[in-house]
Write a protein that holds these residues in place. Structure first.
Motif, mmCIF file in Angstrom:
data_model
loop_
_atom_site.group_PDB
_atom_site.id
_atom_site.type_symbol
_atom_site.label_atom_id
_atom_site.label_comp_id
_atom_site.label_asym_id
_atom_site.label_seq_id
_atom_site.Cartn_x
_atom_site.Cartn_y
_atom_site.Cartn_z
ATOM 1 N N SER A 168 -13.084 21.495 17.804
ATOM 2 C CA SER A 168 -13.499 22.894 17.966
ATOM 3 C C SER A 168 -14.614 23.238 16.972
ATOM 4 N N TRP A 169 -14.874 22.350 16.028
ATOM 5 C CA TRP A 169 -15.987 22.573 15.096
ATOM 6 C C TRP A 169 -17.295 22.174 15.751
ATOM 7 N N GLU A 170 -18.336 23.010 15.565
ATOM 8 C CA GLU A 170 -19.655 22.725 16.127
ATOM 9 C C GLU A 170 -20.414 21.800 15.180
ATOM 10 N N ARG A 171 -21.249 20.893 15.717
ATOM 11 C CA ARG A 171 -22.083 20.041 14.868
ATOM 12 C C ARG A 171 -23.136 20.898 14.173
ATOM 13 N N ILE A 172 -23.408 20.564 12.911
ATOM 14 C CA ILE A 172 -24.549 21.179 12.219
ATOM 15 C C ILE A 172 -25.804 20.964 13.063
ATOM 16 N N ASN A 173 -26.810 21.800 12.875
ATOM 17 C CA ASN A 173 -27.976 21.687 13.761
ATOM 18 C C ASN A 173 -29.293 21.892 13.023
ATOM 19 N N GLY A 174 -30.366 21.692 13.748
ATOM 20 C CA GLY A 174 -31.718 21.715 13.180
ATOM 21 C C GLY A 174 -32.152 23.065 12.635
ATOM 22 N N ARG A 175 -31.405 24.116 12.927
ATOM 23 C CA ARG A 175 -31.741 25.428 12.363
ATOM 24 C C ARG A 175 -30.976 25.705 11.076
ATOM 25 N N SER A 176 -30.017 24.813 10.729
ATOM 26 C CA SER A 176 -29.248 25.051 9.501
ATOM 27 C C SER A 176 -29.310 23.835 8.596
ATOM 28 N N LEU A 177 -28.675 22.756 9.010
ATOM 29 C CA LEU A 177 -28.643 21.538 8.207
ATOM 30 C C LEU A 177 -28.867 20.382 9.185
ATOM 31 N N PRO A 178 -30.112 19.917 9.323
ATOM 32 C CA PRO A 178 -30.406 18.939 10.391
ATOM 33 C C PRO A 178 -29.609 17.645 10.236
ATOM 34 N N PRO A 179 -28.855 17.272 11.272
ATOM 35 C CA PRO A 179 -28.095 16.016 11.189
ATOM 36 C C PRO A 179 -28.994 14.791 11.110
ATOM 37 N N ARG A 180 -30.279 14.976 11.400
ATOM 38 C CA ARG A 180 -31.187 13.829 11.336
ATOM 39 C C ARG A 180 -31.470 13.415 9.892
ATOM 40 N N ILE A 181 -31.184 14.316 8.944
ATOM 41 C CA ILE A 181 -31.259 13.948 7.523
ATOM 42 C C ILE A 181 -29.916 13.323 7.170
#
Ligand code: PMP
Length: 296
Positions: free
Chosen positions: A137-150
């Motif tokens: 139920s937790w959403e993945r972090i995203n490019g507008r907050s904490l980019p998972p690509r880092i």
């Protein structure tokens, strides 16, 4: 084991940092997990995609404006020297981290220091047990907050929340949806589905890490199976309709998923085939274009 730390080779007991370091206080670090496999027949160690890992480490540091004095070649030599110095002729997992060793704030402009830690790791298991998975139920972090690509330590707090949630419900592995409701990735690996013989995986803009193993799988499907992987925005229902689902990542390698939520997958034929080719690749037995394996 001998570590590389503060520009020298030291015993584990000498690799110590301040408890007030922003790496301790705020999870401020960027890192890579790298595997090196020992090829018994040829008596050599293959470091899987070393260049790609160093490149990603330097990119992660750049995005977070983490300053340091290490060049690509310097890091590569330090990794090789660490492996050689430990006289390792087993399978190895390496942690390569840029971290702060002194006290400071989360906005520190100090230079980060390089840490390289080798671990003995378990050998590749072609008969890996499939895992049960559940959408968190937790959403993945995203490019507008904490980019998972880092690839930063702090990202794994998001991973921890999801994994803890599904583990407590009796499942092996969490799968994240992103902020647009599409499937993104697992807490420490990427995900593929196979439907009617075709391969699909969430696109790079689905809030995922640019996984190096994901690229290897795409190359295997392309060059060994002569098929293109479809990189798309994928919905949860796409995974429900799949014939096979598997995870991939440096640590997890290729691992089949036996169920997602209440959906059970009966097949794993193509997944096992990818596992077999991946195994040959990491031992340096086959070569894929766009990839590199280094002999020591
Ligand atoms: N996604 C996440 C969140 C990860 O932590 C990892 C492990 N690095 C992966 C995917 C797989 O990446 P790689 O294949 O480069 O190990």
């Amino acid at each position: 084991m001998i570590y590389y730390f503060r520009n020298e080779f030291v015993e584990e007991s000498s690799a110590r940092i301040s408890v007030l370091s922003p790496s301790v206080q705020y999870g401020l670090n960027v890192f890579e997990g790298i595997r090196a496999y020992y090829n018994l027949e040829e008596n050599k160690i293959n470091v899987v995609e070393l260049n790609s890992h160093i490149y990603r480490l330097l990119e992660s540091a750049k995005f977070l404006n983490i300053k340091h004095s290490y060049s690509f070649t310097f890091i590569r030599n330090a990794i090789w020297d660490t492996i050689k110095l430990n006289n390792l002729n087993t399978d190895i997992y390496l942690r390569v981290v840029l971290l702060f060793d002194n006290s400071g704030s989360w906005i520190t402009q100090d230079e980060a220091t390089l840490l390289i830690v080798p671990f003995n790791s378990s050998p590749f298991n072609i008969l890996k047990s499939p895992l049960s998975a559940k959408i968190s139920s937790w959403e993945r972090i995203n490019g507008r907050s904490l980019p998972p690509r880092i690839k930063a330590g702090a990202n794994y707090l998001n991973s921890r929340l999801a994994q803890q949630e599904v583990k407590s419900s009796g499942f092996d592995m969490a799968i994240f949806l992103n902020s647009n409701g599409f499937v993104s990735e697992a807490p420490g690996s990427c995900i593929f589905l196979i439907k009617n013989g075709e391969f699909y995986t969430p696109s790079l803009n689905s809030s995922i890490l640019g996984s190096i193993t994901r690229s290897i799988v795409i190359n295997i499907v392309d060059q060994i199976l002569n098929k293109k992987v479809f990189e798309l925005n994928l919905e949860r229902i796409d995974f429900y309709q799949a014939n096979e689902v598997f995870l991939c990542g440096t640590a997890i390698e290729i691992t089949p998923i036996k169920s997602l939520d209440h959906i059970v997958y009966e097949e794993d034929t193509l997944t096992r085939k990818i596992m077999k080719v991946y195994h040959d690749f990491i031992l340096g037995k086959i070569y894929l274009n766009n990839s590199e394996i280094f002999d020591l």
